[in-house]
Design a protein around this motif. Structure first.
Motif, short mmCIF file in Angstrom:
data_model
loop_
_atom_site.label_atom_id
_atom_site.label_comp_id
_atom_site.label_asym_id
_atom_site.label_seq_id
_atom_site.Cartn_x
_atom_site.Cartn_y
_atom_site.Cartn_z
N GLY A 50 0.79 -1.11 0.01
CA GLY A 50 -0.06 0.08 0.05
C GLY A 50 0.74 1.25 -0.10
O GLY A 50 0.65 2.24 -0.58
N ALA A 51 1.97 1.32 0.85
CA ALA A 51 2.86 2.33 0.95
C ALA A 51 3.56 2.54 -0.65
O ALA A 51 3.46 3.74 -0.99
CB ALA A 51 3.91 2.01 1.65
N LEU A 52 4.13 1.50 -0.97
CA LEU A 52 4.82 1.45 -2.41
C LEU A 52 3.62 2.08 -3.43
O LEU A 52 4.28 3.03 -4.23
CB LEU A 52 5.07 0.24 -2.80
N ALA A 53 2.39 1.85 -3.40
CA ALA A 53 1.34 2.11 -4.37
C ALA A 53 1.27 3.70 -4.20
O ALA A 53 0.93 4.52 -5.17
CB ALA A 53 0.20 1.44 -4.11
N ALA A 54 1.51 4.32 -3.07
CA ALA A 54 1.08 5.71 -2.62
C ALA A 54 2.25 6.44 -3.11
O ALA A 54 2.10 7.72 -3.40
CB ALA A 54 0.91 5.81 -1.16
N MET A 55 3.59 6.05 -3.13
CA MET A 55 4.72 6.69 -3.32
C MET A 55 4.69 7.13 -4.77
O MET A 55 5.16 8.21 -5.34
CB MET A 55 5.99 5.94 -2.88
N ARG A 56 4.20 6.37 -5.88
CA ARG A 56 4.15 6.57 -7.13
C ARG A 56 2.73 6.17 -7.72
O ARG A 56 2.52 4.97 -8.12
CB ARG A 56 5.28 5.65 -7.89
N PRO A 57 1.82 7.11 -7.27
CA PRO A 57 0.45 6.76 -7.61
C PRO A 57 0.05 6.42 -8.96
O PRO A 57 -0.88 5.80 -9.37
CB PRO A 57 -0.40 8.24 -7.29
#
Lengths: 316, 543
Positions: free
Chosen positions: A119-126
Motif C-alpha cells: 500500500g505504501a509503495l503504491a502511494a509513493m508512485r500513484p
C-alpha cells in the motif's frame, strides 16, 4: 493513562450487561428449544417425556429467573453447562479459543505484512506500475468472497496436487509443522480479503499524509526519501491502518465461521453457530459474551496504540 | 428365510468401468434382495472369528463420520448419529452382523421355554472398559431403566412388550414379556436404548453423555464435538483377537465435498458417499466402493389434522401422482429404490417389487379423478414445509412440487431452519403444515415400520385413524407371533392394505455407499449404515 484505562473498563460494564440481555432474549425468541431438537423426527417423544427433560434442563422456570440464575453464575465465573454436550461452557470456549486466536493472529499478521508495504509503495508512485498492480489485487481481494477462495484452494490442492493436511486439528505445541500445514489454506483464504482492505487503507492514508506540509518540510530539510516516507509520512498514516487492523481482529474472533466450517477447524464461531442450531442456550450466551469481550478489549488496545504512535494523543 | 448366500462379491460394485446412473441404482437394488430377515429367531450361529487369511493386527486409520453424535447418552438420545458413534464401544445382549443376522454379543446363547419368556445366558469373564465385571445385575439395571414408563428412554417403544427382567444367577437373566415378542432380539441388536451400561451409570447423566464405559471392541478415548471421535483397541475384548486395528479416528465431516477431498488427498481411509459422490470417485483405484440398498425410507406425510388433505382418496391420489423414478433420477442420481411400507434392504420383509410398482401407477388421470372425489379443486394450495435436516429434502421438495402441479395442486414450499421446522410440525407450533417429507432410519423389526398405523397409536395426538379393523388385527398378530413364516404372511397382508389406504406416501429407500481404501481388508457393509461389525473385523494389509 491508568485512570483512563480504568474509566474505559467501567464503561464496558453496561455494554456487557446489554449484550447479555440481548443474546439471552434473542435466543429464546427463536422457535424450538433443546428438547424439541433432541427429538428425532422419525420417533417423536411423548409430551410428558418432553416436560421431564425441560425440568431437567431448568427450562421450566420463568425467563427472568433463568436470566438471573445464569447472570449470577457468570459473575461467579460459572458460565453454566452445555445442555447438549454436558461440558462446562468455559471449558468448551477455552478449547476452541486457541484455534480461533491462531487463525485470527496469523491471518492479520500475514495480511498486514504484505498489505502495508504494498500500500505504501503504491502511494509513493500513484501512477506507477506498482499502483496498478495493487489496485488490481485490491479489486480481486474485495470481489472474491473468502468462502469461494477457500473452496477453490481446497479443490485445487486436493484434486490436482493430491495434497491435504491432517484432518484432525493438531495443536501447534504438539506438532508445529502439522499445525501450520492445517492453517495454511484457511489463513490464505482469509488473508486475501484482509490484504485488500488493509492495502487500500494504507494507500489512501499514505497519499493523504504525503501531500501534507510537514512532508514537504521534511524533504526541504534534505532528509533522505526513506526517512521522509517511513518516519514522517508513514507514522502519521498509521492511525487509520491500526483502526482497520483492529476491527479485522475483532471481527475474526467470531466471524470466521464459514472458513472454520469449510476447513473443519473447531473454532469459536463454529461452536456458537452449532449451539444456535441446537438451541444450546448456555453455549451461545457464553460464547457471544466472550467474543463481545474480546472485541471490546481489542478496541481498547487500538485506542491505547493511538497514543503510542502519535504522541500528541494523550489520555488523562 | 433366505440363506446367507449373497456374498460380498455381488455387492461389490466395481467402479473400474463406467456405469450409467440408472444401472447403478438397479444393481444396488438387486444386490440386497436376498438379505435374510432382520428378525431371524433364535438363530444360534457360531460366529467365532475365523482366521481365513493372515490378518495382521495393528495400525491406525482415519475414517469419516458424516454426522455429529452431539450427545453420547445411550438411552435418552434417539438419534442415529449417536448410535453410529457408540456402536463400537457399547454392546447389547445380541448384535447384528453385516447381513443383519442376529448374532450373540453379551449373551452367549438364549432359549425360549415358552412364548412369553426369554432366558439369556451371559458371556463369562466380560469386563467393562473401566475394568469392572459384567454381570446379570448390569443387564437388569439397564433394562429396568429402559422399560420404566416414566423414564426418559428415547426408544422405550421398542421394549413396550417387556414386562419385567429377572436375575436367575450372576450370568443368567430372564425377560418376561406381556405378549409373545419376536422383535426382542432385534430390539437389542439395533442399539437404540438397548446398550448395556454399568450398574449405577444412570445416576450421572453428564458422565453418560460425554464418555462411554461399555464392553465393546473399541474404547472411546476422546470425543470433541463437531471435530472427531478417537477410539483405541480394547485389549480385554471378549472377542479376542478382534478387533485388529489399534486406533481409529472418526473425523466428523458433514460436507460430502470435504469427505471426497479427504479420500483423494489421502488423509481418509473410509467415507460414506451419495450416489453422486460415488460417480465422482469412479476410477480411483485406491478405493473399493460398495453399494447396497439401505434400510432408510423416504416418505411424504400429509397432515392428519387437516381432514381435507388427509382424505382417503386424496392420499391415494398423491401416492399415485408421485413419480418415484423421476425422484430417484433427479434427486438421488438414480440411487433410490422404490419402496412400500417396509423397505428393501430390510430383510425379506418387503413386498415384491412388481406389486409395489402396480400400486404406484403414476396414472395422472386416475389421480385427478381421485382428487376430485376428495374435494380438492384444481389450483388448491398445499403448504409443504421442508428442512435441510436431510441433504436431499430440499431437492425432493422441488421435484414433488413439480409433480403435484401436474395434477393441479399448487405446492408452496416453505424451507425452514430445523428448529423452526420441528416446532411448526409439532404440537407447540399447532401442526402448521399440509405436507412434510420425512425419513425413517433402520428399525429393529418389521413392526417398527408399520405398527405406527395401528388405530391405538395412529398419528400421535390426532383423532384420525385409518379405521381398518383388519389392519389392526394383522399388526397385533405380526408383533405377537413367533413363527417367521406366519409373520411374513401377516406383514404382507398388512402392507397390501397399507398401500391401498396410503396413510403416507412411501417414496423409496436409498443406498448405503461406502468408499474403503483397498488396503483395509474384510470390512463388510451393513444395510443399516452400521459400521461396528465391519470395523471390528477390518484389518490393514501391509503393502
Amino acid at each position: 493513562m491508568s485512570t483512563y484505562l480504568l474509566r474505559r473498563m467501567v464503561q464496558m460494564v453496561p455494554t456487557i450487561i446489554g449484550i447479555s440481555i440481548l443474546v439471552f432474549g434473542l435466543m429464546r425468541l427463536l422457535p424450538g428449544d433443546i428438547v424439541s431438537l433432541m427429538t428425532n423426527p422419525d420417533n417423536p417423544m411423548p409430551e410428558d417425556q418432553r416436560e421431564t427433560l425441560r425440568r431437567m434442563f431448568g427450562l421450566d422456570a420463568p425467563i427472568y429467573v433463568q436470566y438471573w440464575n445464569w447472570a449470577s453464575g457468570v459473575l461467579r465465573g460459572d458460565f453454566g453447562i452445555s445442555l447438549r454436550m454436558s461440558q462446562p461452557v468455559s471449558e468448551l470456549v477455552v478449547q476452541r479459543l486457541g484455534v480461533t486466536l491462531e487463525l485470527a493472529v496469523l491471518s492479520v499478521a500475514l495480511s498486514t505484512l504484505i498489505a502495508v508495504p504494498l500500500g505504501a509503495l503504491a502511494a509513493m508512485r500513484p501512477n506507477g506500475l506498482m499502483a496498478t498492480i495493487v489496485q488490481i489485487i485490491g479489486l480481486i481481494g474485495l470481489s472474491f468472497p473468502s468462502f469461494w477462495v477457500a473452496t477453490m484452494l481446497l479443490l485445487v490442492t486436493s484434486l490436482y496436487f493430491g495434497w491435504q493436511p491432517q484432518l484432525v486439528w493438531v495443536s501447534p505445541f504438539d506438532d508445529l509443522i502439522g499445525n501450520l500445514e492445517q492453517m495454511l489454506l484457511p489463513v490464505l483464504s482469509l488473508s486475501l480479503g484482509l490484504i485488500a482492505v488493509v492495502m487500500r487503507m494504507t494507500r489512501s492514508a499514505m497519499l493523504e499524509t504525503l501531500g501534507q506540509d510537514y512532508v514537504r518540510t521534511a524533504r526541504a530539510k534534505g532528509n533522505r526519501e526513506r526517512v521522509v516516507i517511513w518516519r514522517h509520512a508513514f507514522k502519521n498514516a498509521l492511525i487509520p491502518i491500526i483502526t482497520v487492523v483492529g476491527l479485522q481482529i475483532g471481527g475474526l474472533l467470531g466471524g470466521a465461521v464459514v472458513i472454520e466450517q469449510i476447513f473443519g477447524l473447531p473454532g469459536i464461531g463454529w461452536l456458537i453457530l452449532n449451539a444456535i442450531y441446537q438451541r444450546d442456550y448456555p453455549v451461545v450466551q457464553g460464547g457471544v459474551l466472550f467474543v463481545a469481550l474480546g472485541f471490546l478489549f481489542v478496541n481498547l488496545i487500538v485506542d491505547v496504540l493511538y497514543a503510542v504512535v502519535n504522541p500528541r494523543i494523550r489520555y488523562s | 428365510m433366505a440363506s446367507r448366500d449373497n456374498g460380498m462379491d455381488h455387492r461389490k460394485t466395481s467402479v473400474s468401468r463406467p456405469l450409467t446412473r440408472r444401472e447403478l441404482g438397479r444393481r444396488a437394488a438387486l444386490a440386497g434382495l436376498t438379505i435374510p430377515g432382520a428378525a431371524s429367531l433364535g438363530g444360534m450361529m457360531a460366529l467365532a472369528p475365523q482366521r481365513t487369511s493372515a490378518q495382521t493386527a495393528g495400525g491406525s486409520s482415519v475414517w469419516a463420520a458424516e454426522s455429529d453424535p452431539v450427545s453420547l447418552d445411550p438411552i435418552v438420545d434417539s438419534g442415529f448419529a449417536a448410535t453410529q458413534a457408540f456402536e463400537h464401544s457399547y454392546e447389547s445382549l445380541t448384535g447384528y452382523d453385516s447381513n443383519l443376522n442376529i448374532v450373540p454379543a453379551l449373551a452367549e446363547s438364549w432359549e425360549t421355554p415358552d412364548d412369553l419368556t426369554y432366558i439369556f445366558h451371559l458371556r463369562q469373564g466380560v469386563k467393562f472398559h473401566d475394568g469392572s465385571d459384567f454381570t446379570a445385575e448390569d443387564v437388569k439395571y439397564t433394562f429396568d431403566f429402559v422399560i420404566d414408563q416414566d423414564g426418559p428412554a428415547g426408544w422405550r417403544v421398542n421394549f413396550s412388550q417387556v414386562e419385567s427382567v429377572e436375575i436367575i444367577d450372576s450370568h443368567t437373566v430372564q425377560f418376561n414379556n406381556n405378549s409373545p415378542f419376536p422383535g426382542l432380539l432385534g430390539a437389542m441388536a439395533i442399539l437404540r436404548s438397548s446398550m448395556v451400561v454399568k450398574q449405577g451409570a444412570f445416576e450421572t447423566p453428564e458422565v453418560l453423555a460425554t464418555s462411554i464405559n461399555g464392553t465393546g471392541p473399541y474404547k472411546l478415548v476422546e470425543y470433541v464435538p463437531k471435530d472427531y471421535i478417537l477410539y483405541q483397541r480394547n485389549p480385554d475384548y471378549w472377542g479376542n483377537p478382534l478387533p485388529y486395528l489399534d486406533e481409529v479416528t472418526f473425523k466428523i465431516l458433514e460436507d460430502e465435498e470435504t469427505r471426497i477431498a479427504g479420500l483423494r488427498g489421502g488423509s481418509l481411509d473410509y467415507a460414506a458417499l451419495s450416489t453422486d459422490g460415488m460417480l465422482r470417485m469412479e476410477g480411483d483405484s485406491a478405493f473399493t466402493i460398495n453399494s447396497a440398498p439401505r434400510s432408510y425410507l423416504y416418505i411424504l406425510q400429509l397432515n392428519p389434522r387437516r381432514p381435507h388433505w388427509y382424505h382417503p382418496s386424496v392420499r391415494k391420489a398423491i401416492s399415485i401422482a408421485i413419480n418415484r423414478e423421476e425422484i430417484s433420477d433427479k434427486v438421488f442420481s438414480g440411487g433410490l429404490h422404490m419402496s412400500g411400507p417396509i423397505p428393501a434392504g430390510f430383510g425379506d420383509w418387503a413386498l415384491p417389487e412388481d406389486e409395489i410398482a402396480a400400486a404406484y401407477s403414476n396414472d395422472l388421470d386416475e389421480a385427478r379423478a381421485l382428487l376430485a372425489e376428495g374435494g380438492i379443486e384444481e389450483g388448491t394450495e398445499l403448504d409443504f414445509v421442508v428442512t435441510a435436516f436431510n441433504q436431499f429434502f430440499p431437492g425432493l421438495a422441488v421435484v414433488v412440487a413439480d409433480q403435484l402441479s401436474r395434477v393441479g395442486i399448487n405446492v408452496n414450499i416453505r424451507q425452514l431452519e430445523t428448529g423452526v421446522f420441528i416446532t411448526e410440525t409439532s404440537e407447540e407450533g399447532g401442526f402448521n403444515f399440509d405436507m412434510q417429507p420425512n425419513a425413517f432410519s433402520p428399525r429393529h423389526d418389521p413392526d417398527g415400520f408399520v405398527f405406527r398405523f395401528h388405530s391405538d397409536i395412529m398419528m400421535a395426538g390426532s383423532e384420525t385413524t385409518l379405521g381398518s379393523d383388519e389392519l389392526d388385527d394383522l399388526l397385533v398378530k405380526g408383533r405377537t407371533t413367533i413363527d417367521p413364516a406366519l409373520r411374513k404372511e401377516y406383514y404382507d397382508a398388512a402392507q397390501r392394505i397399507l398401500l391401498e389406504l396410503a396413510p403416507m406416501t412411501w417414496i423409496g429407500n436409498d443406498s448405503v455407499i461406502e468408499a474403503v481404501r483397498t488396503n483395509i481388508q474384510d470390512y463388510t457393509q451393513s444395510p443399516f449404515s452400521r459400521r461396528d461389525w465391519g470395523l471390528k473385523h477390518a484389518w490393514i494389509a501391509s503393502e
